[in-house]
Structures are given as C-alpha cells and as structure tokens.
Design a protein around this motif. Structure first.
Motif: not given
Length: 293
Positions: A262-276
């Motif tokens: 499985e793949l998990y991600t967290w932090g700032g995903i995508g552009s810098i304007d997206q929510s954390f």
C-alpha cells in the motif's frame, strides 16, 4: 682474478664469525661484541652510528653482511655503504606506502562514500567548504560499511550495515540534523553520528528539504525535522500506523510503501497552495507497490 674472488668470499665468511672480537674503540659498541653475528649490516644498527667514523675493517664487515662489494679505498667503502643504507630506507618507505595503500583499498571496498560538486554548506562531508570537481572519498566514513545513502538539497544521510546513521551538511542548522546543540554547526562539514537513532536497527533513511525519515529492520518508521506547518521534531517520532517497506521524502511531503504494497503520503501534496495533510493518507492504486523513490 680467481684468487681475488676466493679472498673476498673468505672475508665474507669470516665477517660474521669474528663479530665478538671487534673492539669497542671503533664506535660500534657492545652490540657488536655480544657474540652474535646478527648486527652486522643491519640498518637498525647502522642508523645509529656515523658511517664515516668506521674503520676499513668494520666498513667491509657491514658491506659483506649486506652482500655488497668490499674492495676499494675507504672513501669508496663509505660511499658504497651509505648508498646501500639509503637504498634500503627508500625500499622501506615504498613498502610502507604500499601497505597503507592496501589498507585504504580494503577500507574502501567495504562501503566507502565518494562525493563531488558544490560544497558551500559542507554537504560533501569533507570537513571544509570547498567545491570538488572530481569524486573524492569521504575520510570519516572509511571502514563504516555504508550500505545506503540519501540526500536532499544540502543535507546527506548515510546508513551503515551496523545500523549507525550519519548526517552532514546544511551548515549544521538544518532540522534534519536533529538539532544536536552539543555539536558546533561547522562540525557538520564532516559526518556526525545521529545518536538519537541508536538502537533502532535502522536499515534505510530518506531526506527531504527540512525533514527526514528512517526505516528499521522490522519496518518501524521514524520521522523528524520540520514537515510543512508542523513544529520541528528534534526527537524521531515513531509512526505505528503501518509496517514500512520503502520510503521517500520530497520537498514538503513523505511517501511510504507498506509491507502489504500500500502507498501512504502526507505533508504538502501537489501545489504549494493546497492544504497540508497532517497524517498519513492511503492512496488507492490499481496495483500493489513494491517501492517508492
């Protein structure tokens, strides 16, 4: 000519047998009068005496023991013995250099690290801030058996076969370096052991811009530093939500593949304007994942 050769041979044969009869007055001392013939011609003995002060007899005995010609004037004998000694010294220097070369070669065959490039923040780990245009071995990591490396920006992290973790670069102030106030910032121009991970059986690390993570032999995941809007963690935090198999850090995020694919991600995903994204989020994919980089 034959008689001359026989005379020289007889002189050589007699040289060692007559060592105990040599007078102390010639300056060779008691070491030549101990009844042993092992001192004649030995560089360990000759280094401690003035060759020019030896008698012809002693010069010839030393030369004979060193398998050098013994005919000629006193000047010739002194010159020949001096040259013979210098040749042996040079030989010993060459042997010592070869042994040191072999020692370094053996160390470099068990996980040495080579670096090149920009070094304005000590990111090459060479103890200075000079750029390198050719690959150079990191002296502090010789023999450490480094098995895995990760780097981002100006910080590098190395993991050894014995689960030691070393970090360097970042001018010594990057949060990845665990904020060890006992170490001066300029010291991070050379690898420093990250003792706050001692005992965790680390097998791999990954560095981001201001954060990093590690995986243990059993798949335990630890994160530290500053990730996005979160406070800086100076002590690695254990994430017990899953068993990690592979991990990678980006500029503002962390990605982890679990032992189940499985793949998990967290932090700032995508552009810098997206929510954390503050906690690990499962990413649904059509197939299982083996690793992430």
């Amino acid at each position: 000519m034959k008689l001359k050769e026989e005379a020289e041979k007889q002189y050589r044969d007699n040289a060692s047998r007559q060592a105990a009869k040599v007078s102390n007055a010639e300056g060779d001392g008691d070491r030549l009068n101990n009844g042993e013939d092992s001192t004649w011609g030995k560089i360990s003995f000759l280094n401690g005496i003035e060759i020019a002060q030896l008698s012809n007899d002693h010069l010839k005995r030393h030369l004979a023991a060193r398998n050098e010609p013994i005919e000629g004037s006193k000047k010739k004998l002194i010159e020949r013995l001096t040259n013979s000694i210098e040749d042996e010294r040079q030989w010993e220097v060459r042997i010592a250099k070869e042994k040191e070369h072999c020692r370094i070669r053996d160390l470099e065959q068990v996980g040495s690290v080579y670096v090149a490039g920009k070094n304005d923040q000590g990111q090459l780990g060479l103890g200075d801030f000079d750029d390198r245009h050719e690959f150079t071995v990191v002296p502090a990591l010789r023999g450490k058996q480094v098995c895995q490396l990760s780097a981002y920006g100006s910080v590098s992290i190395a993991t050894t076969l014995t689960s030691e973790v070393y970090a360097w670069g970042g001018n010594g102030v990057n949060p990845i370096l665990l904020g060890d106030t006992s170490v001066k910032s300029e010291s991070f121009a050379s690898p420093q052991q990250m003792t706050k991970l001692d005992g965790e059986e680390t097998v791999a690390t990954s560095a981001g811009s201001t954060h990093a993570c590690s995986i243990s032999k059993a798949g335990d995941l630890f994160i530290w530093g500053k990730l996005g809007n979160e406070d800086t963690r100076l002590i690695p935090k254990y994430i017990d939500q899953f068993t990690a198999a592979s991990t990678a850090c980006g500029a503002r995020h962390i990605a982890v593949v679990t032992d189940k694919g499985e793949l998990y991600t967290w932090g700032g995903i995508g552009s810098i304007d997206q929510s954390f994204q503050a906690t690990p989020m499962l990413i649904t994919l059509p197939a299982l994942i083996k690793f992430v980089s």
